[in-house]
Design a protein around this motif. Structure first.
Motif, mmCIF file in Angstrom:
data_model
loop_
_atom_site.group_PDB
_atom_site.id
_atom_site.type_symbol
_atom_site.label_atom_id
_atom_site.label_comp_id
_atom_site.label_asym_id
_atom_site.label_seq_id
_atom_site.Cartn_x
_atom_site.Cartn_y
_atom_site.Cartn_z
ATOM 1 N N GLN A 53 44.854 87.110 -35.432
ATOM 2 C CA GLN A 53 44.478 87.001 -34.034
ATOM 3 C C GLN A 53 44.986 85.686 -33.468
ATOM 4 O OE1 GLN A 53 41.187 84.704 -33.237
ATOM 5 N NE2 GLN A 53 39.985 85.947 -34.634
ATOM 6 N N MET A 110 25.178 82.525 -50.293
ATOM 7 C CA MET A 110 25.573 82.677 -48.886
ATOM 8 C C MET A 110 26.316 81.439 -48.408
ATOM 9 S SD MET A 110 24.581 85.568 -48.489
ATOM 10 C CE MET A 110 25.392 85.727 -46.929
ATOM 11 N N GLY B 278 38.437 87.766 -27.162
ATOM 12 C CA GLY B 278 38.656 89.189 -27.407
ATOM 13 C C GLY B 278 37.791 89.656 -28.545
ATOM 14 N N MET B 279 37.746 90.952 -28.665
ATOM 15 C CA MET B 279 36.936 91.545 -29.718
ATOM 16 C C MET B 279 37.425 91.055 -31.076
ATOM 17 S SD MET B 279 34.581 93.834 -29.020
ATOM 18 C CE MET B 279 35.084 95.147 -27.952
ATOM 19 N N ALA B 280 38.724 90.934 -31.188
ATOM 20 C CA ALA B 280 39.278 90.578 -32.491
ATOM 21 C C ALA B 280 38.859 89.175 -32.894
ATOM 22 C CB ALA B 280 40.793 90.684 -32.451
ATOM 23 N N GLU B 281 38.711 88.309 -31.918
ATOM 24 C CA GLU B 281 38.274 86.970 -32.274
ATOM 25 C C GLU B 281 36.793 86.942 -32.537
ATOM 26 O OE1 GLU B 281 39.615 84.541 -29.066
ATOM 27 O OE2 GLU B 281 40.735 83.366 -30.515
ATOM 28 N N ILE B 283 35.011 89.148 -34.008
ATOM 29 C CA ILE B 283 34.543 89.710 -35.279
ATOM 30 C C ILE B 283 34.389 88.628 -36.353
ATOM 31 C CG2 ILE B 283 35.190 91.250 -37.160
ATOM 32 C CD1 ILE B 283 36.166 93.175 -35.069
ATOM 33 N N PRO B 284 35.398 87.788 -36.554
ATOM 34 C CA PRO B 284 35.176 86.736 -37.553
ATOM 35 C C PRO B 284 34.038 85.807 -37.159
ATOM 36 C CG PRO B 284 37.479 86.907 -37.011
ATOM 37 C CD PRO B 284 36.761 87.749 -36.031
ATOM 38 N N THR B 287 30.917 87.416 -37.951
ATOM 39 C CA THR B 287 30.727 87.423 -39.402
ATOM 40 C C THR B 287 30.194 86.083 -39.880
ATOM 41 O OG1 THR B 287 32.647 88.824 -39.473
ATOM 42 C CG2 THR B 287 31.861 87.964 -41.547
ATOM 43 N N ILE B 291 26.666 85.440 -41.771
ATOM 44 C CA ILE B 291 26.525 84.726 -43.035
ATOM 45 C C ILE B 291 25.564 83.564 -42.867
ATOM 46 C CG2 ILE B 291 27.760 83.340 -44.723
ATOM 47 C CD1 ILE B 291 30.177 85.072 -44.201
ATOM 48 N N ALA B 294 22.091 84.863 -42.843
ATOM 49 C CA ALA B 294 21.687 85.248 -44.196
ATOM 50 C C ALA B 294 21.343 84.010 -44.997
ATOM 51 C CB ALA B 294 22.813 86.024 -44.872
ATOM 52 N N TYR B 295 22.141 82.986 -44.821
ATOM 53 C CA TYR B 295 21.872 81.741 -45.543
ATOM 54 C C TYR B 295 20.507 81.185 -45.152
ATOM 55 C CZ TYR B 295 22.090 76.775 -46.472
ATOM 56 O OH TYR B 295 21.784 75.519 -46.857
ATOM 57 N N PHE B 298 17.744 83.407 -46.616
ATOM 58 C CA PHE B 298 17.500 83.269 -48.049
ATOM 59 C C PHE B 298 16.926 81.901 -48.374
ATOM 60 C CE2 PHE B 298 20.659 86.738 -48.573
ATOM 61 C CZ PHE B 298 19.787 87.605 -49.174
ATOM 62 N N GLU B 344 32.604 77.978 -32.871
ATOM 63 C CA GLU B 344 33.255 78.365 -34.109
ATOM 64 C C GLU B 344 32.860 77.476 -35.261
ATOM 65 O OE1 GLU B 344 37.454 78.676 -33.778
ATOM 66 O OE2 GLU B 344 37.287 80.418 -32.490
ATOM 67 N N TYR B 348 29.620 76.434 -39.714
ATOM 68 C CA TYR B 348 30.057 75.650 -40.869
ATOM 69 C C TYR B 348 29.313 74.335 -40.950
ATOM 70 C CZ TYR B 348 33.746 79.080 -40.540
ATOM 71 O OH TYR B 348 34.420 80.244 -40.459
ATOM 72 N N VAL B 351 26.027 74.998 -42.417
ATOM 73 C CA VAL B 351 26.108 75.251 -43.847
ATOM 74 C C VAL B 351 26.358 73.953 -44.601
ATOM 75 C CG1 VAL B 351 27.563 76.311 -45.569
ATOM 76 C CG2 VAL B 351 26.745 77.641 -43.677
#
Lengths: 226, 1228
Positions: A53, A110, B278-281, B283-284, B287, B291, B294-295, B298, B344, B348, B351
């Motif tokens: 992308q 995770m 965009g949709m394509a950007e 998605i990551p 995601t 994550i 989820a982190y 948990f 974006e 990170y 995390v």
């Protein structure tokens, strides 16, 4: 024969069908493999998207096709590889007799996955001055990933071996013309690929070990019962 | 090394002090941290909000040149996107038209029909305008942006949007720019409306695009108050030609002068559009966020053993988030502007910073000794973890610093943020989180104290005598049951269905999810119906390309709104206002109009002069200068997107508008009328100019208000219904009748809530006159024995009393019973001297006489000597006495009766070996009842017929426990000896029948003795001194007999040969509970609170755990776990294989100790007047069944689980049979 307390011994001693299936060794193996496979496919798709992308237009982009922008065989390959790796790690731990004790928690797993995605993100989005810098940075990040989440010798060794093998095979594929890199810079490709592979192997190994942990628990329970 | 240790010590001391500080002054510290967080976040206010809003840059028109592509050194103010030519130049002609003077003959449609009609002539004018100077002839056709096809999906718009030609849009596009179509259109508004998409829309609609001003400003409406119609003609130019434009401007101005217009015309605005996500950007990004969540999930799941798990989890997340905000704020404060995409890198950063430290802190604090003061606990926990926290932090800082030296700007920036974030996170952990933790721990301690105090204070609550005073109502139970769970997996109490539904909703967040799904669907619909959206795209794939649009005329309409303004060099237009007077260049005018300006010149000037009072005022204000700002900022992108031109990361230049004022005469308005226009209901306010709107307005307002009111009422009604459904009817009133928690008052078949009625109702078996002492069952029959020595046999299925077996010499007990029922008789005469009573229970015949004497004397009822021959006398006596209560002195309160009952019981125990003792142990097998008496006599009764089949008086010491297995009976005696008996059945016909197939393991063959059999009971072996002390428990299963004694040992015997296999030592107190079952699992519990699991085959101890303070009172095993209850009112559930405590259930004080396992996952416990059912897998309280109305005084002491999923428990002098129908399926 009767028990003194009537009723307490009446029920069927075996567990419910679900548990029984779960404790079946090969079934768990298959389930684990499948989970790892799907994780691998998913990660492959998403990370691939990260790479492709750019310059997205204003219009609804071709979502479906950009997800599957790579060749059809790439996600299954990644899935299979991750399944193998994820199963291999606990197995090797078992063989070596040094069970992995370091940070065995889902939260840490995770975290590991997040860092892995972050490494991919960085390799795709950050503009590096040159390839040496890129590969050095990625290598440092990957080693850092291993140190933070794994710290086992077997993990490191397996990671390196698999990363080298994977790089080799991709290079072979390129030589045979199965696919081409968009960038003409040959070195560019070669430099970041092993690091990404290494980080991926560590990540999948982590997931696999964590999944295996459940099975271990179940098995030990069962043996105790028997 | 020593340096390191010293360092470590210092750190730990510092942390200790810090912990003390935090726990001592929680409130000031929290205030302080909040203040510092806010202070650090303050600079964030100045940051532009991230988003895709466009940014602007303003330059002067005068010296405008197309910016070059190369970045030019020091044009510092110039944004870096301002390079190269723009995608397009937008020139708008802003038309304001009105019919003036307005007179009363005009109909509402006239407000806009003729003004709109003028658009065609204007268009003509513009299109045909030609500028000719020395360098050549230029027309719009040459300058405009040529567009090709519309996107394939926009077929519907082909009639209105231009294709294959100049992008020129105006309201005239609705009628294909043809005056004839316009004139013949009977309903203009309908035409305009039919292109509007249905539903809600966020991006620009076609109407906005064509009119170029927001809908409400157009004035195209029947109810327009101002009667001024505003619209724009939008030209999109591909290249910029200053001379052409100024000639056009001058021409239009000349034709339609705007007298009072002072719009500035010297600035052009460049608008830069950001990249659209965009949709394509996405998605990551999504995601990584998944994550991240989820982190977090948990991580926070591991928080345990605190008062409010969620509170702490929230605090942890807040800590991390605010540290991030602080880091960004601090960086901004010191002049670092974040350039990275915050969304974006955010996951990170989280995390990297991580939640680990807070979790470690929590764990460490929680694991400090509970009995310490909170302050000290916090301090200790902190100092315990200080070293590792510092080490981790140093490591992370090092790693990040290394990252800083990669010299990649993006990574450097990331590292910088991370470092600052780490430091501020540390700060927050130390101050904010620690303090929150201390508050939480304090709360937990309070709650803990409240809960535990009664349990500790009244540890062995005097076993609530069955005859406890009734007039003192038991204190209301503070809380039903509290469960202490150690594994987070087991949680949540089972509650009444109504609440369960609510909790289910709350747990699954159904409502929230519905709303979310709704939102997603809505967004989906939006994306689908949006002209630039998915439908377009999908349609494009399906349909083939359409050949071409029709009219070459077309246009680009509107503009964009703006999120943030870049102050350009000439940023504030006002400052440079004076540069040029607007009508500076009248020169190029003459040659401009080539052909057709026929319509145009007609009416411009004359009208404006004659503005009478009723003339709608056309005024030009500052807001008209940049009218496009009022449009959606998606306006321009969507216009361009129709032609597949993206504005992302590019810019357009918007030229100053050309104002055009049109005044039309009423005559013209009437001329252009369509015949149908007059059919519109004439607004009844026609003549009052301004008044009309005001009348209409309240009308519509009132309509809206009525609708709103109706909706509100509906909502309230709905909520009310919901409330009625979900809440108890008498909630808030002191209605005891339906109050849920007042158990004591409830009849046993009505619990105030419905589910239990249908599910479980206890069946009370009445008949015994004193408390039940022994209870035995073989599944079919049920035998009970009361203190009075009466044995009753019941049908376990129906609860019918089959037989009553009086003991020998029942008269003695009958009399006692009589005396008890007839309290006054005893009170007045006998109770004063307990010794006398004691004597009364002595076996001697003389005493017996004395006993009998009382009633005889007082009542002069002829009492025949009641010896063995008249067993049924008890009821007789009862009735007699009951029927004449008035003849006695009812002086004594009933309490004395209870005392007496207790005395009787004690008397039995103290005077151990009466020759005809009480029944101390009883077993039921087949239809034989084995009863062991305090006299040491073993009797075998026929359960059905109630006849004594045989008896054995070999032993002298009282039989404390009996086991009856197959044809063997094992009796444990008070002196510690163990007798093995064999029951021989000599069938006259020689055959022994078995009720079941012999081989079945879980249904032991129970021989059925028929009444003709001659049964003899032989003592086969007597083990003297099997134990040094009295045997307390005896259990037999799987061919083994296990005894537990007060001498701390457990012995295992083989049933066949009475051989002692093992002596198990391991307890440090007397054995109080033993469990053994078919699978040879042996568990024992002792007075020391320990539970041992043994391997019966080898005699080895499998595990040894301490679970209770005080005696273990009861033990049961299932295939996977061991359940124990103790005097401390705790029920512990242990993992059977590992011996790890899974969880424990704290019960009420004095709840009794009886336990039973109905199925693998269903546990039943006896409580005060109730039995409770628990789900073993999760520790849920499934249900509590109350046995009777006034049950609080009596505890359930014995509980037997029958095969048919019923349980029997004693309940004072009654037996309670509780069926658990829902379990039947599980068993089958």
């Amino acid at each position: 024969q009767s028990t003194v307390r009537s009723g307490s011994g009446q029920t069927d001693p075996s567990r419910g069908p679900y548990i029984a299936v779960i404790t079946n060794r090969s079934t768990t193996l298959v389930i684990r493999g499948f989970m790892l496979f799907s994780i691998g496919v998913f990660l492959a798709l998403v990370l691939n998207l990260l790479q492709v992308q750019r310059n997205v237009t204003l219009f609804p982009p071709d979502v479906i096709s950009s997800i599957f922008s790579s060749a059809w065989w790439v996600p299954p390959c990644c899935g299979t590889a991750s399944a193998i790796i994820g199963l291999l790690y606990p197995c090797i731990d078992c063989r070596l007799g040094e069970p992995h004790k370091f940070k065995r928690e889902w939260s840490s797993v995770m975290r590991c996955v997040a860092v892995f995605v972050g490494i991919n993100h960085a390799s795709a989005k950050v503009d590096f001055a040159n390839n040496v810098q890129l590969s050095l940075t990625l290598a440092a990040l990957s080693i850092g990933l291993w140190w933070t989440f794994d710290r086992s010798r077997s993990g490191f060794g397996l990671g390196v071996v698999i990363a080298l093998l994977a790089t080799l095979s991709t290079q072979l594929l390129v030589y045979n013309g199965v696919f081409q890199y968009t960038s003409p810079d040959f070195l560019y490709i070669r430099s970041w690929l092993p690091c990404i592979f290494f980080a991926g192997v560590i990540t999948m190994g982590n997931i696999g070990r964590q999944l295996a942990l459940y099975e271990c628990k179940l098995m030990s329970e069962k043996t105790h019962q028997d | 090394m020593t340096v390191r240790e010293r360092l470590r010590e210092k750190i730990s001391t510092a942390f200790y002090r810090h912990g003390l500080l935090c726990a001592s002054y929680p409130v000031p510290i929290i205030l302080f941290t909040s203040a510092s967080i806010l202070a650090c976040c303050y600079p964030l206010l100045r940051l532009p909000l991230p988003g895709t809003g466009p940014v602007e840059f303003t330059t002067r028109v005068r010296d405008y040149t197309v910016p070059s592509h190369e970045p030019q050194g020091d044009l510092g103010e110039r944004p870096d996107w301002y390079r190269g030519p723009p995608v397009a130049y937008i020139q708008q002609v802003l038309v304001k038209a009105a019919v003036s003077p307005w007179d009363s003959t005009l109909v509402p449609v006239d407000v806009f029909r003729s003004p709109l009609g003028r658009v065609f002539s204007l268009l003509e004018e513009i299109r045909n305008h030609v500028h000719n100077d020395g360098s050549g002839v230029r027309s719009l056709e040459a300058l405009c942006l040529q567009v090709t096809d519309l996107l394939p999906g926009l077929r519907r718009m082909q009639t209105v949007l231009p294709e294959h030609g100049c992008l020129l849009v105006s309201p005239g596009n609705y009628w294909q720019n043809q005056r004839e179509l316009f004139d013949s259109d009977p309903d203009l508004l309908k035409t305009v409306h039919q292109h509007e998409p249905k539903g809600l829309h966020t991006s620009a609609t076609l109407r906005d695009l064509l009119f170029g001003v927001p809908v409400k400003h157009t004035g195209v409406s029947l109810y327009s108050r101002k009667r001024v119609v505003t619209y724009t003609i939008t030209m999109v130019l591909g290249s910029y030609d200053a001379r052409f434009l100024s000639s056009l401007r001058a021409r239009l101005r000349q034709l339609h002068p705007s007298v009072n217009c002072s719009l500035r015309e010297d600035h052009m605005v460049h608008v830069h559009f950001k990249e659209e996500i965009g949709m394509a950007e996405l998605i990551p990004l999504v995601t990584t966020y998944i994550i991240l969540f989820a982190y977090i999930y948990f991580s926070t799941r591991k928080i345990d053993m605190v008062k409010s798990k969620w509170g702490l989890a929230l605090a942890a997340v807040v800590t991390v988030l605010s540290s991030l905000l602080m880091s960004v704020g601090l960086c901004t404060l010191f002049g670092l502007t974040p350039t990275l995409n915050g969304g974006e890198i955010f996951p990170y950063l989280v995390v990297v910073i991580g939640l680990e430290n807070v979790l470690v802190l929590t764990k460490s604090v929680v694991s400090t000794p509970v009995d310490l003061e909170v302050k000290l606990r916090i301090a200790q926990g902190l100092s315990n973890e200080s070293w590792s926290i510092m080490k981790n932090m140093a490591t992370e800082l090092c790693i990040i610093l290394i990252g800083y030296f990669t010299l990649v700007p993006a990574i450097q920036e990331f590292c910088l943020f991370a470092v600052v974030g780490l430091v501020s996170d540390f700060f927050l952990q130390m101050f904010f989180f620690t303090t929150v933790l201390s508050i939480d721990i304090r709360r937990m301690e309070l709650a803990d104290l409240n809960r535990r105090l009664p349990a500790e204070a009244g540890m062995p609550p005097p076993k609530p005598g069955p005859l406890r005073p009734r007039e003192a109502p038991p204190p209301p139970r503070p809380s039903p049951y509290t469960i202490t769970l150690q594994t987070p997996a087991f949680r949540n109490l089972r509650l009444p269905k109504r609440l369960r539904v609510v909790y289910f909703l709350a747990r699954t967040r159904l409502a929230q999810r519905f709303i979310m799904v709704g939102t997603v669907i809505w967004i989906g619909i939006l994306a689908y119906t949006d002209p630039a959206g998915l439908r377009t795209y999908l349609a494009a794939q399906v349909s083939e390309q359409s050949p071409l649009g029709e009219s070459g005329a077309g246009g680009l309409p509107p503009h964009l709104g703006v999120a943030s303004v870049f102050p350009g060099p000439g940023g504030d237009p006002a400052s440079t206002l004076s540069v040029l007077p607007a009508p500076a260049e009248p020169t190029p005018l003459p040659e401009n109009q080539s052909q057709g300006h026929h319509g145009a010149p007609r009416e411009g000037v004359p009208h404006q002069a004659q503005a009478p009072p009723l003339v709608p005022q056309i005024s030009w204000g500052a807001e008209d200068e940049e009218g496009w700002r009022r449009l959606s900022f998606r306006h321009w992108p969507s216009l361009f997107s129709y032609y597949n031109i993206t504005l992302a990361k590019r810019y357009i230049s918007i030229l100053p508008v050309i104002p055009v004022t049109l005044h039309l005469s009423p005559r013209e308005a009437i001329e252009t009328r369509h015949p149908q226009d007059t059919r519109h209901p004439p607004p009844f306010i026609g003549m009052y100019g301004e008044g009309s709107k005001q009348v209409i307005n309240p009308l519509s307002l009132s309509r809206v208000a009525a609708l709103g009111l109706a909706a509100g009422v509906l909502l309230v009604l709905l909520l009310f219904c919901l409330y009625r459904v979900l809440c108890p009817r008498n909630y808030g009133q002191n209605g005891v009748a339906h109050g849920r928690r007042r158990r004591g008052d409830l009849p046993c078949d009505d619990y105030g809530y419905s589910p239990p009625i249908s599910e479980i109702s206890p069946l009370l078996l009445r008949g015994h006159s004193m408390d039940i002492e022994c209870l035995a069952s073989d599944g079919m029959l049920l035998a009970s024995c009361c203190l009075a020595g009466q044995i009753r046999v019941w049908d376990a299925q129906t609860g019918d009393c089959l037989t009553v077996i009086p003991k020998h010499g029942s008269c003695l007990y009958s009399c006692i019973i009589g005396g008890w029922e007839q309290r006054d008789g005893w009170d007045t005469v006998g109770v004063a001297e307990p010794e006398n009573l004691g004597g009364g229970t002595e076996p001697g015949g003389g005493v017996f006489d004395e006993d009998e004497g009382y009633p005889l004397r007082r009542r002069t009822t002829p009492r025949p000597a009641l010896f063995e021959d008249q067993p049924d006398l008890t009821p007789l006596i009862d009735t007699n006495f009951d029927s004449q209560p008035s003849s006695h002195l009812l002086l004594t309160p009933p309490r004395d009766g209870f005392d007496f009952g207790g005395l009787v019981e004690r008397a039995y125990l103290e005077h151990e070996p009466p020759s005809l003792g009480a029944v101390w142990a009883m077993e039921l097998r087949g239809n034989l009842i084995a009863a062991g008496r305090s006299s040491g006599k073993l009797e075998l009764w026929d359960a059905v017929e109630g006849s004594l089949r045989c008896s054995n008086e070999d032993g002298v010491s009282g039989i404390t426990a009996l086991a009856f297995l197959n044809n063997r009976i094992v009796a444990a005696r008070l002196d510690g000896s163990l007798d093995f008996f064999t029951v021989d059945i000599n069938k006259p016909l020689g055959l022994l029948q078995y009720r079941g197939p012999p081989g079945r393991s879980n249904m032991p063959p129970s021989p059925c003795y028929s009444s003709e059999d001659v049964i003899s009971c032989q003592l086969t072996r007597s083990v003297q001194c099997a134990h040094q002390k009295p045997i307390t428990v005896l259990r037999a299963a799987a061919g083994r007999v296990v005894t537990g004694s007060q001498d701390h040992t457990v012995r295992v015997y083989r049933l066949e040969d009475s051989c002692c296999l093992f002596t198990l030592q391991g307890h440090s107190g007397g054995i109080t509970a033993i469990y053994i079952d078919q699978t040879m699992v042996l568990a024992s519990g002792g007075q020391d609170g320990a539970i041992c699991l043994w391997d019966v085959l080898t005699g080895s101890r499998v595990s040894h755990v301490y679970g209770h303070r005080g005696d273990v009172t009861s033990l049961v095993c299932t295939t996977s776990c061991v359940i124990s209850s103790g005097l401390d009112d705790l029920i512990c559930i242990w993992d059977r294989s590992t011996g790890i405590k899974l969880y424990s259930i704290q019960q009420e004080v004095g709840c009794g100790a009886s336990l039973g396992v109905i199925s693998e996952s269903l546990l039943v416990t006896g409580g005060q007047g109730c039995v409770s059912f628990w789900d073993l897998n999760f520790g849920d309280l499934l249900q509590t069944v109350y046995l009777g109305q006034s049950s609080d005084g009596q505890g359930v002491r014995q509980l037997v689980v029958l095969n048919n999923a019923a349980i029997v428990c004693d309940f004072g002098s009654e037996l309670s049979l509780v069926y658990v129908p829902s379990v039947l399926e599980k068993l089958d």
